[in-house]
Design an enzyme around this catalytic site. Sequence first.
Site, PDB file in Angstrom:
ATOM      1  N   ASP A 141     -69.325  31.166  -5.768  1.00  0.00           N
ATOM      2  CA  ASP A 141     -68.680  30.586  -4.193  1.00  0.00           C
ATOM      3  C   ASP A 141     -70.070  31.473  -3.045  1.00  0.00           C
ATOM      4  OD1 ASP A 141     -66.635  29.646  -4.850  1.00  0.00           O
ATOM      5  OD2 ASP A 141     -65.326  30.708  -4.235  1.00  0.00           O
ATOM      6  N   LYS A 186     -63.908  23.612  -6.269  1.00  0.00           N
ATOM      7  CA  LYS A 186     -62.559  24.410  -7.134  1.00  0.00           C
ATOM      8  C   LYS A 186     -61.926  24.473  -5.746  1.00  0.00           C
ATOM      9  CE  LYS A 186     -64.256  29.019  -7.142  1.00  0.00           C
ATOM     10  NZ  LYS A 186     -63.144  30.000  -6.099  1.00  0.00           N
ATOM     11  N   CYS A 231     -62.684  35.839  -6.983  1.00  0.00           N
ATOM     12  CA  CYS A 231     -62.905  34.402  -7.619  1.00  0.00           C
ATOM     13  C   CYS A 231     -63.884  35.071  -8.733  1.00  0.00           C
ATOM     14  CB  CYS A 231     -63.840  33.857  -6.659  1.00  0.00           C
ATOM     15  SG  CYS A 231     -62.547  32.877  -5.963  1.00  0.00           S
TER      16      CYS A 231
END
Length: 211
Positions: free
Chosen positions: A20, A118, A163
């Site tokens: 990310d 995602k 994450c």
Amino acid sequence: MSIPFEALSVGESDVLVVIDPQVDFCPGGALAVAGGDEVMAPINALARRFAHVAVTQDWHTPDQISFASNHPGRRPFETIEVAYGPQTLWPDHCLQGSAGAAFHPGLDLPQAELILRKGFRPQVDSYSAFFENDRATATGLAGYLRERGLTRCVFVGLALDFCVRYSALDAVREGFGSVVIPAACRAIDLDGSAAATLAAFAAAGVTLADL
């Protein structure tokens, strides 16, 4: 305990998984992680040492269950119970197609072989690169890695304590080698979550590597 990066002996079965690296997770973004932009240069440099690079991208709809704005009377960073268990509430971030969902302009990974989106299911959030937060819905990453003969994941990116953490722990559960490079990550550190992450890594056998 950490090892030097050189001791990893990176080879053909290793993949750098960049978690990310998006505008909304960097200073000025909707869910800014302090120093988030500082990881782009070391990630770019690291990527040149890997034959394989994958990148994840948070990709939410406006009705995402983890957005505090969808729960009247609730504020970001509170925790609620949903069908799959506890869920931290967040500011609206990484909306599909938005400027905030884009990769940070400092990221330079033209060689990336996979971009995995995602968190696009409204009814479940997704921290891990392997599973949604219900811990049952797979993203397909494990199958991709196995089919390509990739056996060890080296994780960098944002945020270390959410994450990156979930991804690194799931890599172990799925039978992959799992390495995290903290110098190429930054943490949100919500109620001690950064220290808890390092403890979880040690307990699960996730290797930490120093740059």
